[in-house]
Design a protein around this motif. Structure first.
Motif, PDB file in Angstrom:
ATOM      1  N   GLN A   1       0.851  -1.183   0.000  1.00  0.00           N
ATOM      2  CA  GLN A   1       0.000   0.000   0.000  1.00  0.00           C
ATOM      3  C   GLN A   1       0.892   1.241   0.000  1.00  0.00           C
ATOM      4  N   ALA A   2       0.530   2.213  -0.842  1.00  0.00           N
ATOM      5  CA  ALA A   2       1.336   3.410  -0.974  1.00  0.00           C
ATOM      6  C   ALA A   2       1.290   4.235   0.306  1.00  0.00           C
ATOM      7  N   GLN A   3       2.426   4.827   0.630  1.00  0.00           N
ATOM      8  CA  GLN A   3       2.476   5.785   1.734  1.00  0.00           C
ATOM      9  C   GLN A   3       2.828   7.135   1.134  1.00  0.00           C
ATOM     10  N   GLY A  26       8.232   3.842  -2.400  1.00  0.00           N
ATOM     11  CA  GLY A  26       8.300   2.808  -3.401  1.00  0.00           C
ATOM     12  C   GLY A  26       8.024   3.316  -4.811  1.00  0.00           C
ATOM     13  N   ARG A  27       7.784   2.375  -5.692  1.00  0.00           N
ATOM     14  CA  ARG A  27       7.511   2.747  -7.085  1.00  0.00           C
ATOM     15  C   ARG A  27       6.135   3.398  -7.198  1.00  0.00           C
ATOM     16  N   THR A  28       6.017   4.347  -8.091  1.00  0.00           N
ATOM     17  CA  THR A  28       4.781   5.111  -8.211  1.00  0.00           C
ATOM     18  C   THR A  28       4.038   4.765  -9.487  1.00  0.00           C
ATOM     19  N   PHE A  29       3.746   3.490  -9.702  1.00  0.00           N
ATOM     20  CA  PHE A  29       2.997   3.091 -10.884  1.00  0.00           C
ATOM     21  C   PHE A  29       1.491   3.176 -10.624  1.00  0.00           C
ATOM     22  N   TYR A  30       1.072   4.332 -10.176  1.00  0.00           N
ATOM     23  CA  TYR A  30      -0.355   4.562  -9.929  1.00  0.00           C
ATOM     24  C   TYR A  30      -0.628   6.043 -10.089  1.00  0.00           C
ATOM     25  N   TYR A  93      -4.708  17.415   0.341  1.00  0.00           N
ATOM     26  CA  TYR A  93      -4.314  16.020   0.491  1.00  0.00           C
ATOM     27  C   TYR A  93      -3.967  15.427  -0.866  1.00  0.00           C
ATOM     28  N   CYS A  94      -2.999  14.535  -0.899  1.00  0.00           N
ATOM     29  CA  CYS A  94      -2.788  13.728  -2.088  1.00  0.00           C
ATOM     30  C   CYS A  94      -3.195  12.291  -1.766  1.00  0.00           C
ATOM     31  N   ALA A  95      -3.586  11.577  -2.809  1.00  0.00           N
ATOM     32  CA  ALA A  95      -4.077  10.223  -2.629  1.00  0.00           C
ATOM     33  C   ALA A  95      -3.763   9.399  -3.873  1.00  0.00           C
ATOM     34  N   ALA A  96      -3.653   8.098  -3.694  1.00  0.00           N
ATOM     35  CA  ALA A  96      -3.342   7.195  -4.798  1.00  0.00           C
ATOM     36  C   ALA A  96      -4.623   6.654  -5.405  1.00  0.00           C
ATOM     37  N   GLY A  97      -4.734   6.736  -6.729  1.00  0.00           N
ATOM     38  CA  GLY A  97      -5.910   6.234  -7.412  1.00  0.00           C
ATOM     39  C   GLY A  97      -6.169   7.038  -8.667  1.00  0.00           C
ATOM     40  N   SER A  98      -7.371   6.939  -9.193  1.00  0.00           N
ATOM     41  CA  SER A  98      -7.743   7.688 -10.385  1.00  0.00           C
ATOM     42  C   SER A  98      -9.213   8.028 -10.331  1.00  0.00           C
ATOM     43  N   SER A 107      -4.879   5.073  -0.634  1.00  0.00           N
ATOM     44  CA  SER A 107      -3.975   5.648   0.351  1.00  0.00           C
ATOM     45  C   SER A 107      -4.009   7.167   0.293  1.00  0.00           C
ATOM     46  N   TRP A 108      -4.048   7.774   1.472  1.00  0.00           N
ATOM     47  CA  TRP A 108      -4.085   9.228   1.603  1.00  0.00           C
ATOM     48  C   TRP A 108      -2.922   9.695   2.468  1.00  0.00           C
ATOM     49  N   GLY A 109      -2.421  10.901   2.152  1.00  0.00           N
ATOM     50  CA  GLY A 109      -1.434  11.523   3.016  1.00  0.00           C
ATOM     51  C   GLY A 109      -2.107  12.219   4.179  1.00  0.00           C
TER      52      GLY A 109
END
Length: 118
Positions: A1-3, A26-30, A93-98, A107-109
């Protein structure tokens, strides 16, 4: 899970600029989205970028003033905010997804505060 960790917020006068950063582990392929939430208001979509930077999305309220970009070599997504207005004041806030809905993101900061004085 992205942090994710946001930084770059602060106090700025109307018309000024700030650049927010979202550092990912980690890698940011999202995809990454920026959202904001002002006191007493719902969290709203600001901007989004696909994992490779090919697709950009903006809320109408920030189009032409904000620019989202990413540097995958640094695992970082940026939000350049120009011509800031008092109504841009919020926790960002930044978050992972689309997508554009908060529910589309995982995941949210922790957020970074932006305050624009008039």
């Amino acid at each position: 899970q992205a942090q994710l960790v946001e930084s770059g917020g602060g106090l700025v006068q109307a018309g000024g600029s700030l650049r927010l950063s979202c550092a990912a582990s980690g890698r940011t392929f999202y995809g990454i989205g920026w959202f904001r939430q002002a006191p007493g208001k719902e969290r709203e979509f600001v901007a989004g970028i696909s994992w490779n930077g090919a697709v950009l999305q903006y809320a109408d309220s920030v189009k032409g003033r904000f620019t989202i970009s990413r540097d995958n070599a640094k695992n970082t997504v940026y939000l350049q905010m120009n011509s800031l207005k008092p109504e841009d004041t919020a926790m960002y806030y930044c978050a992972a997804g689309s997508g554009r809905a908060a529910g589309d993101f995982g995941s949210w900061g922790q957020g970074t505060q932006v305050t624009v004085s008039s």
